[in-house]
Design a protein around this motif. Structure first.
Motif, short mmCIF file in Angstrom:
data_model
loop_
_atom_site.label_atom_id
_atom_site.label_comp_id
_atom_site.label_asym_id
_atom_site.label_seq_id
_atom_site.Cartn_x
_atom_site.Cartn_y
_atom_site.Cartn_z
N GLU A 116 -77.93 57.28 -4.81
CA GLU A 116 -76.98 57.35 -3.68
C GLU A 116 -77.67 57.01 -2.36
OE1 GLU A 116 -73.70 57.57 -3.60
OE2 GLU A 116 -73.48 57.86 -5.76
N LEU A 119 -77.85 53.29 -2.13
CA LEU A 119 -76.54 52.76 -1.75
C LEU A 119 -76.29 52.94 -0.26
CD1 LEU A 119 -73.82 53.77 -4.34
CD2 LEU A 119 -75.07 51.63 -4.11
N SER A 154 -80.62 46.13 -6.15
CA SER A 154 -79.19 46.20 -6.44
C SER A 154 -78.87 47.28 -7.45
CB SER A 154 -78.70 44.86 -7.01
OG SER A 154 -79.07 43.79 -6.18
N SER A 155 -79.89 47.91 -7.98
CA SER A 155 -79.65 48.84 -9.08
C SER A 155 -78.98 50.11 -8.56
CB SER A 155 -80.96 49.20 -9.76
OG SER A 155 -81.77 49.97 -8.89
N TYR A 156 -78.22 50.71 -9.45
CA TYR A 156 -77.62 52.01 -9.17
C TYR A 156 -77.89 52.81 -10.44
CZ TYR A 156 -73.93 55.45 -8.20
OH TYR A 156 -73.22 56.61 -7.98
N ARG A 157 -79.09 53.35 -10.52
CA ARG A 157 -79.54 53.96 -11.78
C ARG A 157 -78.77 55.24 -12.08
NH1 ARG A 157 -84.90 51.69 -12.85
NH2 ARG A 157 -85.69 50.83 -10.90
N TYR A 158 -78.53 55.45 -13.35
CA TYR A 158 -77.96 56.72 -13.78
C TYR A 158 -78.98 57.82 -13.49
CZ TYR A 158 -76.24 60.45 -16.72
OH TYR A 158 -75.81 61.66 -17.17
N ARG A 191 -85.63 43.62 -16.83
CA ARG A 191 -84.41 44.36 -17.15
C ARG A 191 -84.70 45.85 -17.33
NH1 ARG A 191 -82.63 46.64 -21.71
NH2 ARG A 191 -84.07 45.56 -23.09
N THR A 195 -83.19 48.56 -14.58
CA THR A 195 -81.88 49.17 -14.90
C THR A 195 -81.95 50.56 -15.51
OG1 THR A 195 -81.66 48.24 -17.15
CG2 THR A 195 -80.86 46.87 -15.32
N ARG A 196 -83.02 50.89 -16.21
CA ARG A 196 -83.03 52.18 -16.90
C ARG A 196 -83.16 53.35 -15.92
NH1 ARG A 196 -80.41 50.99 -21.35
NH2 ARG A 196 -81.56 49.67 -22.79
N SER A 197 -82.65 54.49 -16.31
CA SER A 197 -82.76 55.68 -15.46
C SER A 197 -84.23 56.11 -15.38
CB SER A 197 -81.92 56.82 -16.03
OG SER A 197 -82.59 57.43 -17.10
N HIS B 126 -71.19 55.84 -14.64
CA HIS B 126 -72.24 56.86 -14.84
C HIS B 126 -71.63 58.13 -15.44
CE1 HIS B 126 -75.60 55.78 -11.69
NE2 HIS B 126 -75.25 54.73 -12.40
N GLU B 134 -74.81 48.27 -15.11
CA GLU B 134 -75.71 47.10 -15.20
C GLU B 134 -76.70 47.26 -16.34
OE1 GLU B 134 -75.45 49.19 -12.66
OE2 GLU B 134 -77.37 49.59 -11.68
#
Lengths: 316, 316
Positions: A116, A119, A154-158, A191, A195-197, B126, B134
């Protein structure tokens, strides 16, 4: 885990704003007052002071500070006074405008923040620059760095704690294959890292270490001068152990011939309210010198006083 | 520009919830009541009804609908009743889980939403799936489609109206070079389409048309069967003229041997509250048949009634 102290009795935001206004008026500026107010208020309090200042005097506090202060002290006070998301937008803009592979600011913003927070930084970047962060990064970088930095930012990781162990196993294997092939810019490598949390990546790196006998970051040091490898290691360190990552940035900034004030200010301003306590511990463990003492030796004047106040070592 | 009607007297959310509960009870289900309530409430009202239902009966309304309804009607009602962000998360998950290049759902979610709507969809993803969108897209797609879809879904485009005309000019030229070389998967092509703001891209495509004599989408039709080219055209159409894009999706869904209910439901559920009025106009212009009539001919029963209510053609 903030390192600076907030007094038990806090004046109203209007009194704080007035104090700052008085510090600016007359001949010269009273830097001590600026430090005593701003270095001892948390992000929310600083935001309220900024609003109160603008309401009372019709001028943005940041503009006033910009007029009154100079050089490293000015940069540190401005960066600190900004909201965290705005600060990241400013740092990212500076970094991308004069981008070079040795600058790891973008990596820090992408990986040493929560999803967050990243973002919010991207939103603040829109507001300030009328373009998106990824748009500017894509336009100013090229080749491997672009392939890495655009998805990273650009990632929005879990952010949940769930970890898929069999995935960690298979992706550790995949990373190892790519490392062995020296295919550091491989799509799969990028990748996974982008992308991974974070908990998932920590599990993957642990499995890598257990299975292949080395921490992945050691294997990524095959050519210590390679800037892309350095970037990959920075990402991994920011994810697994941010305090050690920032300890190193500070150490290198201080140990340079001539201090790297930009890096020192950035770490202090972005971490004083986050994990500076851990960074100080890591610094002492690594250098056998308290960070406050090292900063005192390397900096002077109001800049020195301000940094020491932020890391809670005013009497160092 | 919503097409469905909301009555001038709206019962309280508790009355609506009670009506639905009654529609579920006893032998059989009263589908007419379900349509008369849910197809005539806007997103906020539906959210409140869902809360009221859960408060009053201790069960999620969506679970109850799932138990009571069947097939296409069920799918349409469930999709419609979800919050827009959750709906996109569900659609994206379905699309990515059984991903094929002919499915343009992910492209719609990435480009026919505002930047904040796309973020909300990623956040909802999420919550539902414990992974990032992604991350799943990167893991389930490969080669050119991965290169395109991951940045497309990760973008957070600037939404101001500012346009840089000299940039539009230089990037139109760059796009044209790549099209001439048939380098459709070129990094620069993907960078421009996935990062620039929509107004900036519209200016770029206009310049392309003026300078090179063809709309870019015409030049991207060199091989009409190529799925990647089709994806590029879908992105450009969703950005420049979403109502024409959706008109075509609906037209193909209806004109198929056997309707493609999945696509038809998706378009009606995601656009009824956005631009369905324009889509209906575009449909009539293109087919000389009102969309309501075409849907009536191609669908039956409660599913038909529900779609017609959503597009404001109950009496078609």
């Amino acid at each position: 885990m903030a390192t600076f102290s907030v007094p038990s009795y806090i004046p109203s935001t209007f009194e704080d704003a007035e104090q700052l206004r008085n510090a600016f008026s007359g001949w010269g500026t009273n830097e001590k007052v600026i430090i005593s107010v701003l270095a001892h208020r948390n992000a929310m309090q600083r935001r309220h002071i900024r609003h109160a200042y603008s309401d009372a005097y019709g001028e943005d506090l940041l503009k006033a500070l910009d007029k009154e202060l100079n050089r490293d002290f000015e940069k540190a006070v401005l960066l600190w006074t900004l909201e965290p998301a705005e600060r990241d937008a400013v740092l990212a803009y500076d970094s991308v405008s004069k981008w070079g592979p040795a600058d790891s600011t973008l990596i820090e913003i992408a990986t040493a923040r929560s999803s967050e927070e990243l973002l919010s930084a991207r939103r603040a970047y829109h507001d300030r620059n009328k373009r998106s962060l990824e748009e500017d990064v894509a336009a100013h970088t090229s080749a491997d760095f672009r392939k890495l930095l655009v998805p990273l930012l650009s990632s929005y990781r879990y952010e949940g704690a769930e970890v898929n162990l069999s995935l960690a196993e298979s992706e550790a294997k995949l990373l190892h294959e790519k490392v062995v092939e020296k295919a550091y810019n491989d799509e799969e490598m990028i990748r996974i890292l982008t992308t991974r949390s974070k908990p998932q990546l920590v599990a993957t790196f642990n499995h890598y270490n257990n299975e292949f006998g080395n921490p992945i970051n050691k294997d990524l040091k095959s050519d210590p001068k390679d800037e892309f490898l350095r970037a990959l290691r920075a990402i991994i360190k920011c994810i697994t152990c941010p305090e050690k990552y920032f300890e190193k940035i500070v150490r290198l900034a201080i140990n340079k011939m001539g201090t790297d004030e930009g890096a020192l200010t950035r770490v202090v301003a972005t971490r004083a309210e986050v994990d500076m306590k851990l960074i100080k511990e890591a610094y002492y463990m690594r250098n056998s010198v308290p960070l406050g003492k090292a900063i005192k030796k390397d900096t002077t004047g109001d800049y020195e006083d301000f940094l020491l106040a932020l890391i809670g070592e005013e009497d160092a």
